[in-house]
Design a protein around this motif. Structure first.
Motif, PDB file in Angstrom:
ATOM      1  N   GLU A 271      37.076 114.127  62.427  1.00 46.94           N
ATOM      2  CA  GLU A 271      37.416 112.752  62.801  1.00 46.94           C
ATOM      3  C   GLU A 271      38.418 112.156  61.816  1.00 46.94           C
ATOM      4  O   GLU A 271      39.348 111.445  62.205  1.00 46.94           O
ATOM      5  CB  GLU A 271      36.150 111.892  62.851  1.00 46.94           C
ATOM      6  CG  GLU A 271      35.232 112.217  64.017  1.00 46.94           C
ATOM      7  CD  GLU A 271      33.977 111.367  63.996  1.00 46.94           C
ATOM      8  OE1 GLU A 271      33.565 110.928  62.900  1.00 46.94           O
ATOM      9  OE2 GLU A 271      33.404 111.149  65.068  1.00 46.94           O
ATOM     10  N   MET A 272      38.232 112.448  60.541  1.00 48.22           N
ATOM     11  CA  MET A 272      39.172 111.963  59.527  1.00 48.22           C
ATOM     12  C   MET A 272      40.560 112.551  59.761  1.00 48.22           C
ATOM     13  O   MET A 272      41.575 111.845  59.638  1.00 48.22           O
ATOM     14  CB  MET A 272      38.661 112.319  58.136  1.00 48.22           C
ATOM     15  CG  MET A 272      37.421 111.527  57.732  1.00 48.22           C
ATOM     16  SD  MET A 272      36.484 112.303  56.386  1.00 48.22           S
ATOM     17  CE  MET A 272      37.658 112.245  55.037  1.00 48.22           C
ATOM     18  N   SER A 273      40.620 113.828  60.107  1.00 45.06           N
ATOM     19  CA  SER A 273      41.911 114.474  60.369  1.00 45.06           C
ATOM     20  C   SER A 273      42.611 113.836  61.561  1.00 45.06           C
ATOM     21  O   SER A 273      43.816 113.567  61.520  1.00 45.06           O
ATOM     22  CB  SER A 273      41.713 115.967  60.621  1.00 45.06           C
ATOM     23  OG  SER A 273      41.250 116.627  59.468  1.00 45.06           O
ATOM     24  N   ARG A 274      41.848 113.586  62.624  1.00 47.21           N
ATOM     25  CA  ARG A 274      42.450 112.977  63.818  1.00 47.21           C
ATOM     26  C   ARG A 274      42.929 111.556  63.521  1.00 47.21           C
ATOM     27  O   ARG A 274      44.003 111.144  63.996  1.00 47.21           O
ATOM     28  CB  ARG A 274      41.441 112.983  64.969  1.00 47.21           C
ATOM     29  CG  ARG A 274      41.185 114.376  65.554  1.00 47.21           C
ATOM     30  CD  ARG A 274      40.448 114.297  66.871  1.00 47.21           C
ATOM     31  NE  ARG A 274      39.069 113.838  66.695  1.00 47.21           N
ATOM     32  CZ  ARG A 274      38.034 114.646  66.465  1.00 47.21           C
ATOM     33  NH1 ARG A 274      38.227 115.961  66.368  1.00 47.21           N
ATOM     34  NH2 ARG A 274      36.817 114.161  66.350  1.00 47.21           N
ATOM     35  N   PHE A 275      42.166 110.814  62.751  1.00 45.79           N
ATOM     36  CA  PHE A 275      42.580 109.460  62.377  1.00 45.79           C
ATOM     37  C   PHE A 275      43.879 109.512  61.570  1.00 45.79           C
ATOM     38  O   PHE A 275      44.811 108.739  61.826  1.00 45.79           O
ATOM     39  CB  PHE A 275      41.471 108.794  61.555  1.00 45.79           C
ATOM     40  CG  PHE A 275      41.739 107.353  61.222  1.00 45.79           C
ATOM     41  CD1 PHE A 275      41.248 106.335  62.024  1.00 45.79           C
ATOM     42  CD2 PHE A 275      42.484 107.015  60.096  1.00 45.79           C
ATOM     43  CE1 PHE A 275      41.502 105.000  61.715  1.00 45.79           C
ATOM     44  CE2 PHE A 275      42.734 105.682  59.780  1.00 45.79           C
ATOM     45  CZ  PHE A 275      42.236 104.683  60.600  1.00 45.79           C
ATOM     46  N   ALA A 276      43.945 110.430  60.620  1.00 50.87           N
ATOM     47  CA  ALA A 276      45.134 110.558  59.792  1.00 50.87           C
ATOM     48  C   ALA A 276      46.356 110.920  60.625  1.00 50.87           C
ATOM     49  O   ALA A 276      47.461 110.420  60.364  1.00 50.87           O
ATOM     50  CB  ALA A 276      44.896 111.616  58.712  1.00 50.87           C
ATOM     51  N   GLU A 277      46.170 111.758  61.617  1.00 50.99           N
ATOM     52  CA  GLU A 277      47.289 112.134  62.494  1.00 50.99           C
ATOM     53  C   GLU A 277      47.734 110.945  63.341  1.00 50.99           C
ATOM     54  O   GLU A 277      48.946 110.718  63.508  1.00 50.99           O
ATOM     55  CB  GLU A 277      46.872 113.297  63.377  1.00 50.99           C
ATOM     56  CG  GLU A 277      46.692 114.612  62.616  1.00 50.99           C
ATOM     57  CD  GLU A 277      46.072 115.692  63.485  1.00 50.99           C
ATOM     58  OE1 GLU A 277      45.823 115.428  64.678  1.00 50.99           O
ATOM     59  OE2 GLU A 277      45.825 116.804  62.953  1.00 50.99           O
ATOM     60  N   ARG A 278      46.768 110.169  63.868  1.00 57.12           N
ATOM     61  CA  ARG A 278      47.124 109.039  64.720  1.00 57.12           C
ATOM     62  C   ARG A 278      47.930 107.999  63.980  1.00 57.12           C
ATOM     63  O   ARG A 278      48.852 107.385  64.534  1.00 57.12           O
ATOM     64  CB  ARG A 278      45.847 108.395  65.297  1.00 57.12           C
ATOM     65  CG  ARG A 278      45.255 109.135  66.467  1.00 57.12           C
ATOM     66  CD  ARG A 278      44.263 108.288  67.247  1.00 57.12           C
ATOM     67  NE  ARG A 278      43.107 107.920  66.453  1.00 57.12           N
ATOM     68  CZ  ARG A 278      42.688 106.686  66.276  1.00 57.12           C
ATOM     69  NH1 ARG A 278      43.380 105.681  66.794  1.00 57.12           N
ATOM     70  NH2 ARG A 278      41.605 106.425  65.557  1.00 57.12           N
ATOM     71  N   PHE A 279      47.591 107.783  62.710  1.00 62.52           N
ATOM     72  CA  PHE A 279      48.264 106.737  61.937  1.00 62.52           C
ATOM     73  C   PHE A 279      49.219 107.295  60.898  1.00 62.52           C
ATOM     74  O   PHE A 279      49.707 106.562  60.045  1.00 62.52           O
ATOM     75  CB  PHE A 279      47.231 105.812  61.291  1.00 62.52           C
ATOM     76  CG  PHE A 279      46.453 105.002  62.304  1.00 62.52           C
ATOM     77  CD1 PHE A 279      47.030 103.885  62.889  1.00 62.52           C
ATOM     78  CD2 PHE A 279      45.186 105.374  62.692  1.00 62.52           C
ATOM     79  CE1 PHE A 279      46.338 103.136  63.823  1.00 62.52           C
ATOM     80  CE2 PHE A 279      44.481 104.628  63.633  1.00 62.52           C
ATOM     81  CZ  PHE A 279      45.054 103.507  64.204  1.00 62.52           C
ATOM     82  N   ASP A 280      49.468 108.592  60.979  1.00 56.42           N
ATOM     83  CA  ASP A 280      50.487 109.238  60.145  1.00 56.42           C
ATOM     84  C   ASP A 280      50.267 108.927  58.673  1.00 56.42           C
ATOM     85  O   ASP A 280      51.190 108.518  57.957  1.00 56.42           O
ATOM     86  CB  ASP A 280      51.872 108.787  60.597  1.00 56.42           C
ATOM     87  CG  ASP A 280      52.986 109.693  60.055  1.00 56.42           C
ATOM     88  OD1 ASP A 280      52.645 110.835  59.645  1.00 56.42           O
ATOM     89  OD2 ASP A 280      54.130 109.266  60.030  1.00 56.42           O
ATOM     90  N   LEU A 281      49.036 109.156  58.190  1.00 57.31           N
ATOM     91  CA  LEU A 281      48.703 108.822  56.808  1.00 57.31           C
ATOM     92  C   LEU A 281      49.398 109.727  55.812  1.00 57.31           C
ATOM     93  O   LEU A 281      49.568 109.342  54.657  1.00 57.31           O
ATOM     94  CB  LEU A 281      47.188 108.895  56.589  1.00 57.31           C
ATOM     95  CG  LEU A 281      46.296 107.995  57.434  1.00 57.31           C
ATOM     96  CD1 LEU A 281      44.881 107.984  56.879  1.00 57.31           C
ATOM     97  CD2 LEU A 281      46.843 106.572  57.529  1.00 57.31           C
ATOM     98  N   GLY A 282      49.769 110.907  56.225  1.00 62.28           N
ATOM     99  CA  GLY A 282      50.365 111.853  55.307  1.00 62.28           C
ATOM    100  C   GLY A 282      51.849 111.665  55.079  1.00 62.28           C
ATOM    101  O   GLY A 282      52.466 112.429  54.317  1.00 62.28           O
ATOM    102  N   ARG A 283      52.436 110.654  55.698  1.00 61.67           N
ATOM    103  CA  ARG A 283      53.906 110.483  55.585  1.00 61.67           C
ATOM    104  C   ARG A 283      54.334 110.080  54.179  1.00 61.67           C
ATOM    105  O   ARG A 283      53.563 109.535  53.415  1.00 61.67           O
ATOM    106  CB  ARG A 283      54.389 109.458  56.592  1.00 61.67           C
ATOM    107  CG  ARG A 283      53.913 108.025  56.350  1.00 61.67           C
ATOM    108  CD  ARG A 283      54.472 107.097  57.411  1.00 61.67           C
ATOM    109  NE  ARG A 283      54.114 105.712  57.181  1.00 61.67           N
ATOM    110  CZ  ARG A 283      52.966 105.145  57.516  1.00 61.67           C
ATOM    111  NH1 ARG A 283      52.054 105.875  58.143  1.00 61.67           N
ATOM    112  NH2 ARG A 283      52.719 103.872  57.272  1.00 61.67           N
TER     113      ARG A 283
END
Length: 283
Positions: A271-283
């Motif tokens: 769930e954390m991974s999907r959230f990060a992908e949706r909001f592009d946290l790794g940019r």
């Protein structure tokens, strides 16, 4: 908008491998910070609001847990949501917090403090429940004085704490004092945030009008205290499945940080991974 995540020890448990896996995954996903909750002691009949707390809920010391997390991570900021400030002596707390900040290379930067709502918890630590607001205000002042004081020491003579020419090292890394955010769901908490806090983190089931009124109150108190109201950070709770429209709505309300609450322990990393992908946290 910044996104952090809370590790709920009562919900997830205190297995050290799970805690580290959670923290490392949160860091890899790009979450800004990791928050830990706090209760010093529970007792039969203890309630938060209408919820009666099971006495066996595991609440390890959040600062010890954050030290443990810091040793296994590199970038993620360390936070409390919330640390019960009236029940801890600020001279000891100043040392502990500065030590964590130094050893984590400047990551003890999401400290959020509150008063606590359970009278039995206050009694167990020898604190008069009715004085905890004044005690917290004084403790915040003591923390900042100790962090910024030099080799000649600082003195303080308050209602609850007093000392002469006291010196406390180490100091927070590269800053005069650590940011202190104020948690709570009352107008008193909003006033405290404006007068003394670096940020406000309201909780509870507040109406939209009350939330807006509290934020306005925090800012007006900041102005009255000669502080910059725009420098006050505003943190709110969110959920792992929150849509982008909800995030945009919070941003429009002036929110600067969202802390994601508890997720399903069995699926939390995905769930954390999907959230990060949706909001592009790794940019």
């Amino acid at each position: 908008m910044k996104f952090a995540i809370s590790y709920s020890t009562p919900h997830y448990g205190t297995d050290p491998d799970r805690i580290i896996a959670f923290a490392q995954h949160a860091e890899a996903c790009g979450f800004e910070g990791l928050y830990l909750p706090d209760h010093i002691a529970l007792y039969p009949g203890a309630k938060v609001g209408d919820f009666e707390m099971p006495t066996t809920l595991p609440y390890p010391d959040p600062l010890d847990c954050l030290s443990f997390v810091a040793a296994a991570t590199e970038r993620i900021l360390l936070g409390t949501g919330v640390l019960l400030l009236p029940y801890r002596h600020p001279v000891i707390l100043a040392k502990r917090l500065a030590t964590i900040d130094v050893l984590s290379r400047g990551r003890m930067r999401l400290l959020t403090v509150g008063l606590g709502t359970m009278p039995g918890e206050a009694a167990a630590t020898g604190v008069d429940f009715a004085t905890r607001g004044r005690r917290a205000d004084e403790a915040i002042d003591v923390l900042r004085l100790l962090w910024s004081g030099g080799a000649d020491g600082i003195s303080f003579d308050g209602e609850f704490f007093a000392f002469d020419s006291l010196v406390s090292f180490p100091k927070p890394l590269g800053v005069p004092h650590l940011p202190i955010h104020i948690g709570g769901s009352s107008r008193a908490a909003a006033r405290r945030a404006g007068r003394r806090g670096n940020g406000y983190f309201p909780g509870g089931m507040l109406s939209p009008n009350e939330r807006a009124s509290q934020l306005d109150l925090a800012k007006s108190e900041a102005v009255a205290a000669g502080r910059d109201p725009e420098a006050l950070q505003y943190t709110r709770w969110g959920s792992i499945d929150m849509p982008s429209e909800r995030v945009e709505g919070l941003a429009a309300e002036g929110v600067t940080r969202i802390v994601i609450g508890s997720t399903d322990p069995d699926t939390q990393l995905d769930e954390m991974s999907r959230f990060a992908e949706r909001f592009d946290l790794g940019r």
